[in-house]
Design an enzyme around this catalytic site. Structure first.
Site, PDB file in Angstrom:
ATOM      1  N   ARG A  81       0.837  -1.192   0.000  1.00 26.51           N
ATOM      2  CA  ARG A  81       0.000   0.000   0.000  1.00 26.51           C
ATOM      3  C   ARG A  81       0.878   1.249   0.000  1.00 26.51           C
ATOM      4  O   ARG A  81       2.035   1.223   0.443  1.00 26.51           O
ATOM      5  CB  ARG A  81      -0.911   0.016   1.228  1.00 26.51           C
ATOM      6  CG  ARG A  81      -1.824  -1.197   1.356  1.00 26.51           C
ATOM      7  CD  ARG A  81      -2.620  -1.132   2.653  1.00 26.51           C
ATOM      8  NE  ARG A  81      -3.533  -2.265   2.804  1.00 26.51           N
ATOM      9  CZ  ARG A  81      -3.225  -3.400   3.445  1.00 26.51           C
ATOM     10  NH1 ARG A  81      -2.013  -3.536   3.991  1.00 26.51           N
ATOM     11  NH2 ARG A  81      -4.096  -4.374   3.539  1.00 26.51           N
TER      12      ARG A  81
ATOM     13  N   LYS B 231      -2.080  -2.647   7.939  1.00 24.74           N
ATOM     14  CA  LYS B 231      -3.265  -2.270   8.703  1.00 24.74           C
ATOM     15  C   LYS B 231      -3.307  -3.015  10.027  1.00 24.74           C
ATOM     16  O   LYS B 231      -2.913  -4.181  10.111  1.00 24.74           O
ATOM     17  CB  LYS B 231      -4.531  -2.578   7.897  1.00 24.74           C
ATOM     18  CG  LYS B 231      -4.733  -1.664   6.695  1.00 24.74           C
ATOM     19  CD  LYS B 231      -6.056  -1.942   6.015  1.00 24.74           C
ATOM     20  CE  LYS B 231      -6.313  -0.963   4.878  1.00 24.74           C
ATOM     21  NZ  LYS B 231      -7.615  -1.204   4.228  1.00 24.74           N
TER      22      LYS B 231
ATOM     23  N   HIS C 128      -2.829   2.615  -5.835  1.00 22.89           N
ATOM     24  CA  HIS C 128      -3.532   1.348  -5.605  1.00 22.89           C
ATOM     25  C   HIS C 128      -3.670   0.551  -6.902  1.00 22.89           C
ATOM     26  O   HIS C 128      -3.824  -0.668  -6.862  1.00 22.89           O
ATOM     27  CB  HIS C 128      -4.905   1.609  -4.982  1.00 22.89           C
ATOM     28  CG  HIS C 128      -5.211   0.692  -3.839  1.00 22.89           C
ATOM     29  ND1 HIS C 128      -4.496   0.705  -2.661  1.00 22.89           N
ATOM     30  CD2 HIS C 128      -6.146  -0.281  -3.692  1.00 22.89           C
ATOM     31  CE1 HIS C 128      -4.985  -0.211  -1.834  1.00 22.89           C
ATOM     32  NE2 HIS C 128      -5.972  -0.835  -2.448  1.00 22.89           N
TER      33      HIS C 128
ATOM     34  N   ARG D  49      -0.953  -1.815  -7.033  1.00 25.94           N
ATOM     35  CA  ARG D  49      -1.229  -2.930  -6.119  1.00 25.94           C
ATOM     36  C   ARG D  49      -2.158  -3.930  -6.794  1.00 25.94           C
ATOM     37  O   ARG D  49      -1.925  -5.148  -6.748  1.00 25.94           O
ATOM     38  CB  ARG D  49      -1.846  -2.374  -4.841  1.00 25.94           C
ATOM     39  CG  ARG D  49      -2.190  -3.416  -3.764  1.00 25.94           C
ATOM     40  CD  ARG D  49      -2.544  -2.669  -2.477  1.00 25.94           C
ATOM     41  NE  ARG D  49      -3.252  -3.476  -1.503  1.00 25.94           N
ATOM     42  CZ  ARG D  49      -2.660  -4.269  -0.611  1.00 25.94           C
ATOM     43  NH1 ARG D  49      -1.344  -4.378  -0.600  1.00 25.94           N
ATOM     44  NH2 ARG D  49      -3.369  -4.943   0.280  1.00 25.94           N
TER      45      ARG D  49
ATOM     46  N   HIS E 256      -3.868  -9.034   3.214  1.00 30.23           N
ATOM     47  CA  HIS E 256      -5.323  -9.086   3.379  1.00 30.23           C
ATOM     48  C   HIS E 256      -5.677  -9.989   4.563  1.00 30.23           C
ATOM     49  O   HIS E 256      -5.159 -11.101   4.657  1.00 30.23           O
ATOM     50  CB  HIS E 256      -6.003  -9.640   2.126  1.00 30.23           C
ATOM     51  CG  HIS E 256      -6.023  -8.679   0.982  1.00 30.23           C
ATOM     52  ND1 HIS E 256      -6.188  -9.076  -0.325  1.00 30.23           N
ATOM     53  CD2 HIS E 256      -5.904  -7.329   0.955  1.00 30.23           C
ATOM     54  CE1 HIS E 256      -6.172  -8.013  -1.109  1.00 30.23           C
ATOM     55  NE2 HIS E 256      -5.999  -6.941  -0.360  1.00 30.23           N
TER      56      HIS E 256
ATOM     57  N   TYR F 257      -9.343 -10.561  -7.435  1.00 26.60           N
ATOM     58  CA  TYR F 257      -8.335 -10.594  -8.494  1.00 26.60           C
ATOM     59  C   TYR F 257      -8.467 -11.833  -9.367  1.00 26.60           C
ATOM     60  O   TYR F 257      -8.000 -11.839 -10.498  1.00 26.60           O
ATOM     61  CB  TYR F 257      -6.929 -10.499  -7.887  1.00 26.60           C
ATOM     62  CG  TYR F 257      -6.730  -9.204  -7.121  1.00 26.60           C
ATOM     63  CD1 TYR F 257      -6.751  -7.986  -7.792  1.00 26.60           C
ATOM     64  CD2 TYR F 257      -6.554  -9.200  -5.751  1.00 26.60           C
ATOM     65  CE1 TYR F 257      -6.598  -6.791  -7.106  1.00 26.60           C
ATOM     66  CE2 TYR F 257      -6.394  -8.014  -5.053  1.00 26.60           C
ATOM     67  CZ  TYR F 257      -6.417  -6.808  -5.733  1.00 26.60           C
ATOM     68  OH  TYR F 257      -6.276  -5.635  -5.057  1.00 26.60           O
TER      69      TYR F 257
END
Length: 303
Positions: free
Chosen positions: A152, A176, A249, A252, A275, A284
């Site tokens: 990110r 995150k 992004h 990414r 994730h 994806y």
């Protein structure tokens, strides 16, 4: 308790105890500030007087103002989380938003740059960096790292020199929820990083009086911020044939899709991207399927 006081305490709670990212906290704070203003306009300034009907009216009003379904869903999530927290901590007798429904959102496929376009862009950046210009060296290394790792933009901007292991070709990032992970990168990214760290970064660092351990520096020698990276990536992607002003992004999304196209395991891609849910990564696979369909329609005589 006043609504404004309760929202401030809740933001402190998710920031300190739940350790939500700064961007998530800002989103919650923005949503709850909007709800607070809506409630006060209707003479409701105490949490004891907040009810399901007020929540529903606020979401309906938000939808009438033209907000997207995604934003409405986030607003619904924000007030439902806040309402549950109020009840859990005894500020209200029951959770008033437990029956509040989120509007359904359609999930659009992310924009992905074609491999040939990525090759053109990366080759152009390498050519510009060949003359030793520090900004050009930085730009080449930055894009190589974004594409090679799929990290990110916030993770990229937070990188310090000790986070990069040039011997093992890995980078340590803080994602995150303050979750740390180690992500590999390839030889082209390694070469670009070595050139930048040996020539570009030292030149940029002299432009700042106060030293910083940040990997990627701006033109004035300070740590690059997400806005600067977004501007750079957007400009580069818009310059591609048929391109548009997409942000970091997109790289990414592109990295993840190209990994799956190349046969990478879905769970491995999940780990690389950081994730928490495999369901987030699965989008994806849909992108790859769409690309397969396009190839089929363009090549098969009976398509």
């Amino acid at each position: 308790m006043k609504i404004s006081t309760a929202t401030a305490r809740y933001i402190d709670y998710i920031a300190v105890e739940r350790q939500y990212s700064p961007s998530t906290c800002r989103a919650y704070e923005s949503d709850l500030s909007a709800f607070t203003a809506f409630a006060v306009e209707r003479d409701v300034d105490d949490v004891a007087h907040v009810d399901l009907e007020l929540f529903r009216n606020w979401l309906w009003s938000s939808s009438q103002s033209g907000l997207s379904a995604t934003t409405l869903a986030r607003r619904s999530s924000s007030v439902r989380s806040w309402s549950a927290w109020l009840a859990q901590n005894g500020y209200v007798d029951i959770d008033r938003a437990v029956r509040l429904r989120s509007p359904k959102t359609g999930r659009s496929l992310p924009h992905v740059v074609q491999r040939t376009q990525m090759d053109v862009m990366l080759a152009s950046l390498a050519e510009s960096a060949a003359n030793g210009d520090p900004v050009a060296l930085r730009n080449s290394a930055l894009i190589e790292v974004l594409y090679a790792t799929g990290i990110r933009v916030s993770e990229l901007c937070g990188l310090n020199q000790d986070d990069i292991d040039l011997d093992r070709l890995t980078v340590r990032v803080l994602g995150k929820g303050s979750k740390e992970r180690v992500v590999p990168f390839g030889v082209p990214a390694h070469s670009a990083l070595v050139d930048y760290l040996r020539q570009g970064r030292p030149a940029l660092s002299t432009r700042q009086e106060q030293s910083t351990d940040a990997v990627f520096l701006g033109v004035k020698g300070a740590r690059m911020g997400p806005r600067s990276v977004y501007s750079l990536v957007s400009r580069l992607l818009a310059a591609l044939p048929g391109g548009s002003a997409q942000g970091p992004h997109t790289l990414r999304h592109t990295a993840a899709t190209h990994l799956l196209d190349g046969g990478a395991d879905l769970r491995a891609v999940q780990e690389l991207l950081g994730h928490s849910s495999l369901g987030t990564t699965q989008i994806y696979t849909h992108v790859s399927a769409e690309r397969l369909k396009e190839s089929y329609r363009g090549a098969h005589p009976r398509a």
